[in-house]
Write an enzyme that holds these catalytic residues in place. Sequence first.
Site, mmCIF file in Angstrom:
data_model
loop_
_atom_site.group_PDB
_atom_site.id
_atom_site.type_symbol
_atom_site.label_atom_id
_atom_site.label_comp_id
_atom_site.label_asym_id
_atom_site.label_seq_id
_atom_site.Cartn_x
_atom_site.Cartn_y
_atom_site.Cartn_z
ATOM 1 N N GLU A 69 49.672 44.762 38.521
ATOM 2 C CA GLU A 69 50.195 45.112 39.840
ATOM 3 C C GLU A 69 51.041 43.951 40.360
ATOM 4 O O GLU A 69 50.599 42.806 40.241
ATOM 5 C CB GLU A 69 49.053 45.388 40.832
ATOM 6 C CG GLU A 69 49.590 45.935 42.153
ATOM 7 C CD GLU A 69 48.491 46.304 43.151
ATOM 8 O OE1 GLU A 69 47.306 46.101 42.853
ATOM 9 O OE2 GLU A 69 48.846 46.805 44.215
ATOM 10 N N HIS A 121 35.331 45.704 47.571
ATOM 11 C CA HIS A 121 36.718 46.165 47.735
ATOM 12 C C HIS A 121 37.264 46.721 46.420
ATOM 13 O O HIS A 121 37.795 47.833 46.382
ATOM 14 C CB HIS A 121 37.557 44.987 48.238
ATOM 15 C CG HIS A 121 39.017 45.259 48.396
ATOM 16 N ND1 HIS A 121 39.615 45.437 49.631
ATOM 17 C CD2 HIS A 121 40.020 45.384 47.491
ATOM 18 C CE1 HIS A 121 40.910 45.663 49.469
ATOM 19 N NE2 HIS A 121 41.193 45.627 48.174
ATOM 20 N N GLU A 122 37.119 45.952 45.360
ATOM 21 C CA GLU A 122 37.676 46.411 44.075
ATOM 22 C C GLU A 122 36.944 47.655 43.593
ATOM 23 O O GLU A 122 37.547 48.570 43.037
ATOM 24 C CB GLU A 122 37.618 45.299 43.021
ATOM 25 C CG GLU A 122 38.283 43.973 43.433
ATOM 26 C CD GLU A 122 39.677 44.104 44.012
ATOM 27 O OE1 GLU A 122 40.414 45.036 43.628
ATOM 28 O OE2 GLU A 122 40.046 43.274 44.878
#
Length: 867
Positions: free
Chosen positions: A124, A300-301
Site C-alpha cells: 500500500e 486496527h489491522e
Amino acid sequence: MSDHPERKYRTDYRAPDHQIEHADLAFEIDSADTRVTARYQVSQADEARRDDLWLDGHQMTLESIAIDGEAVSDARYAVHDEGLWVFDLPRRCELELVVRIDPSANTALEGLYQSGSVLCTQCEATGFSRIVYFPDRPDVMTRFTTRVTADAAVYPVLLAGGDRASHQRHEDGRHTAVFIDPWPKPCYLFALVAGDLAEITDSYRTNTGHDVELAFYTEHGAEDQCNHAIASLKQAMAWDEATYGLTCDLNRYSVVAVDSFNMGAMENKGLNVFNTACVLARADTATDADFARVRDVVAHEYFHNYTGNRVTCRDWFQLSLKEGLTVFREHQFAADQGSPGVARIQQVRTIRDLQFPEDDGPHAHPVRPESYVEMNNFYTVTVYEKGAELIRMMASIAGREAFNQAVRFYLDKHDGRAVTIEDFVVAIEEATGLDLAQFRAWYAYAGTPTVSVRPSYDNGQLTLELEQSVPATPDQANKPPFDIPIELAFFATDADSEASSSTLRRLTHAHETWRFEGFDAEPTVSLLRGMSAPVRLDHPRDDATLAHLARVDTDPVSRWDALQTLFLNQLSVDVDALKAGGSAGEPSAVLVETVAAILEAPPADHALAAEMLTLPSTARIGDATAPIDPIAVAKARRNLKQQLSQQLRANFETILADFAPAEAYAFNAEAAGRRHLFATALDYYTATSDGDALERALAVFYAADNQTDRMAALSALNDHSSPQRQRALADFAARFADYPLVMDKYRALQAGARRDDSIQHVRALLADPALDNTNPNRIRSILSGFARGNPEGFHCADGSGYQLLGDEIERLDTINPQLAAALAGLLAPWRRYAEPYAGGMRAQLERLAEIRLSDNSAEIVQTALAS
Ligand code: TRP
Ligand code: ZN
C-alpha cells in the site's frame, strides 16, 4: 522522481478496461537479484475502451513477455519508466512476464525490501508495482497464488497471503512454499516474507466453532515480547464478533514484526506486517502507552479484515472509506477497554493537537481529497482521524446500535467489491432511514468549522445564538453550512446537582437560535459534550463557570475540557505578556483552587485525574495564541507548571504517597490509571529543580519494576541538568543497550532535553556510528523528539534547528522519500508562526526547493511555499 509529476484528480476516475482474474506469482528469492515470474489471466471488461493493457512497474528489468504461451514481438509492447504497455490483447488471455528486482537496493521500504536479514513487502498504496508489472489500482481484484523459493539456510521461514498449499525441500538446499489465497483482493494487500524468524503460535476458536491458527513472527530472542500482541488479537477477534457479528474468515492469521517499516502496520489479507514498535511489549521494555498502542494497532489491522479487505476502496481518493471506518472501530474497541472517557479524551487531543493544525495549514485537504501528486502524502490525520470523527457523528445521529447494524448492511451489500465513500453513505442512509444529504459536506470540504455560541437568560428561558463558519482552505473558498451534531446539557450553577439529561441537536444553518424553557435560575451550559463534532467552539465562559464545570460536569471530556480551557486562558495571557517582552505571571486564584480541588479529591477514574491535571500541549497553546511564538509558548507552559508545583507542593506530595508503585506490574485500566496519576504528580513535583524532588525521582527510577514508572522518572528528570539526570540516563543506556526500541525512547529524551548545545547534541546522536540512520524508528525518535520535544532547540532564533532538519530531509530524500516527506511536514506550517520562526522555516523550504527532490517531498515543499 520525475520532472513533471502528474497530478491525479478524483473526478477523472474511469473503470479499468481489464481485470486480472488470477495471478500466479513465482519468486526466486535472492537479496540482490530476485526473479519474479508472473502469469496473469487477463479479461477485458465489456465496456472496455481499448484493447491495450497498461501495467504499472518501476525499477525492474523485464526479462521476457509472452501471451498465451508465445513470446511476443517487440512491436507488441513498450516499456516506460512508469510501466509497460501491452498492445492489442485478446479479450481473454494469459499474459506471462518475467522480471528481476533488487530488494537489497530498495531503501524506500515499499515493494519487496530488506529489513535486517528479512525480506518483506509493503504494497500500500502503490508498492506492488515495484515488485512486478501489474495494474496497480485497488479496483483490480485478483486471486493470487504465490510460490516462493529461497535458500533454506538463510530464509527458513517463507510466508505469503492465503493458505499454504505445499512445501518442498530441494537437493540444492533451497525450499519452495506455495500459498493460495482464495479471496480476490487488490494488489495493495499482497504480502510475502522470507527470513530467519522465530515463530510463536496460538489459536482462536470463533463463535461459529472454527479454529483460526494465529502465528506471530519476530527476530529470535524476542518471543516473550509477543504475548501482549497475541492476547490483543484474540480480544479484537472476540470484540468484532460481539459488536458487529463479524467472524474471522481465515484459517490462519499471521503477523510479522520487522525493524524497518515506514508506518505502524499493514493489514495484508491473512499476513499483516508490523513495525516492531507496534508488536513488542513486555513490562520492563514498554510503557502503558506502548501497551495500549500495540493493543489498538493490532485491533486496527484485524478490523481491516472486513473494513478494507472484504470491502475495499475503488480508488485512493476513497482512502478514508477504509481508514476512517477502521479507526472509528478501533476507537470503539479502545473505549471498551476500561475507561471510555479517557479513551475519548486521547482521541480529542489528537484531533485538536494534530488535525486542526493540519486543517489550518498548507496541506489542508478534505477527508476525501480532490487531487494528489503522491498518494503517500495523504495518509494523514485528516483522512484517518477526522475521517473517524465523521463516522462517529453519523453513529451518534443514528444511535450506536442502529449504526452498527448499518455498517453490517454496508458490508453485506458490497461484500467482495471495491467501492466509494458515497456508496458507504448511501448504505448508511438505506439502513437507518437518515437523510445525510447535507452531512456529505464534511467529506467534500477541508477546514475546521467554528461554532460560536452566545447565551442569554431571561425569566426562566435560556437562549443560545449559534453561528457556524468554515474557513477558506487551499482551493476552496466558499463553503455551505455543515450538519453539526451538538450534544448539550445544563447544570444548576450554584449546586453540585445532576445535569439535565444530555441531548443531541443538529446545527444545520449558518445562524440558529435555540431556546430552552423552565429554569428556576440561569443554568451553566455544557456544550459539545464528548466532542460531538470536530469543530472549534467559540463559547466565552468566565473562569468561575469553567471551574464549576471542572468539578461537576458528568461528561469526562467536558469536565477535562473545562479545566483545559481554564489553563489555556491563563496560558494565553502569559504568552501575550511574553510576546510583548514581559514575563509570565502567577496563575489566577480560581485556577489554583480548582487544581487543588482535583488533587484533594481526584475523580475515581485516576487516568481522568491525570488527563485533567496535564497542561495543554505546546501544540494546543500555540494554536490558541497564533501567530505561534514557540519560545513564549514553552516558557509560559513551564512557568505555569512551576507555579503550581510551588503553590501545591503538599498536594503533589500526597498524590506521590497515595499512588506510589505498590503492586507488581500488570497492564489494566485501573493500574495504568494509578501510574499515570503518579507520573503526572512527579512531573509537577520536579518542575522546580528542587534537589529533594530530583532525589525522589531518582529513587523512583531505581525502584521501578516496569518501563512506565522508569520513564516517568526519567522524563521528570530530563529537563534538569543535574547529577541525578546523568546517573539515571547512564543506568538506562547500559541496561537497555540491546533493545533498539527502548533506546529510541532514550534518544527521544536526549533530543528533547533543554540545553544550550542542543543542535550539536542532536547532530551527535544522528552521527553515532552504532545507529542505523536509515531506520525510520531511529530517525523519528531523534527528529520528532527534537522538533516536538525541544522547542528552545528546534526553534532557536538563528535557524540552526531548522537547518539541522533541512539537512536530514535532504539526506533522507534519496533513501526514503516517504520518511523525508513526513519530516518536511514539520517545516510546512511556517505561515502559522511568528517571525523570526516563519522566515527561518521558510528559508529551509526554499533551500529544499532548489534541489532535485522526490515527488513525495517536492509536493510537500511546493505546497508549503505556495501557501
Ligand atoms: N493501511 C495501513 C493502516 O492504516 C497503513 C499504511 C498505508 C502503511 N501505507 C503504508 C503502513 C505504508 C506501512 C507502510 O493500517
Ligand atoms: Zn488502517
